[in-house]
Design an enzyme around this catalytic site. Structure first.
Site: not given
Length: 234
Positions: A32, A82, A183-184
């Site tokens: 994402h 994801d 995120s990530g």
């Protein structure tokens, strides 16, 4: 630790996601993070060797992202699969500031605590990311407890529920968590050997409310080892 940048030019770059260097050419992150919705931009840059995003530190290396390889089963709005690989425009220089993480290959994680890092928000009500890299120690959440926490999520978001490709972590008492902007980034365990190396077990994927007792969900790296190796050796 890598910062993933977005925007039309490097002068206006915004670092909205994190990632993990896993080889001289590849950064592992969340699928994402391929795009930044506010900036309407694909991930364009990867920054390595940074602690403070606002400072011109010794050891910083910045690269163009020349290839984005999301897992073929990643289909938004589903949160499953994801995971993405970002290929750098040139080889990262490995030194005292920059080194790759090891990939965890064991599905059974015996560590009681794990570490998450990122430049994200520090609480649910804070609207700004941090310039300085932060870390937090979390506990692995038993799968049954995580299933209970996300049982009412929509089928579109979690068509398979909390799948074996996911791992959950948090703080039962609340107050410690990853948040928007993280995120990530990596969920890691430290290794005794090699010295000062870390094994990445998860990728920050999604959660509910930052800092509450509900655990966050991370992409389980060990589940994707065959796919990762296939892509980085092509």
């Amino acid at each position: 630790m890598a910062a993933i940048g977005y925007g039309q030019t490097k002068k206006e770059v915004r670092w909205h996601c994190g990632g993990t260097l896993i080889s001289e050419y590849y950064v592992l992150s969340a699928a994402h993070c391929m795009k930044s919705r506010p900036l309407r931009s694909k991930a364009k840059w990867a920054l390595l060797g940074a602690m403070d995003l606002s400072a011109d530190e010794e050891g910083r290396q910045i690269f163009d992202i020349v290839k984005r390889v999301a897992h073929p089963k990643y289909k938004p709005p589903s949160k499953s699969y994801d995971i993405i690989l970002f290929k750098l425009s040139s080889s990262a220089k490995l030194n005292e500031y920059v080194r790759p993480a090891c990939l965890n290959t064991d599905d059974s994680i015996t560590a009681k605590t794990v570490t998450a890092t990122g430049w994200g928000k520090t609480d649910y009500y804070n609207s700004n990311n941090n310039d300085v890299l932060l870390k937090v120690t979390l506990e692995i959440t038993p799968k049954e407890d995580c299933l209970d926490a996300y049982r009412n999520e929509s089928k579109r978001a979690l068509p398979q529920g909390i799948h074996s490709s996911m791992i959950c972590a948090g703080a039962p008492e609340g107050g410690k968590d990853t948040c928007e902007g993280d995120s990530g980034g990596p969920l890691t365990i430290g290794l005794k050997e090699p010295r000062c190396m870390y094994s990445i077990i998860g990728i920050t994927s999604f959660g509910k409310f930052c800092g509450f007792a509900t655990p966050a969900v991370y992409t389980r790296v060990s589940y994707f080892i065959p796919w990762i190796l296939k892509e980085i050796t092509n």
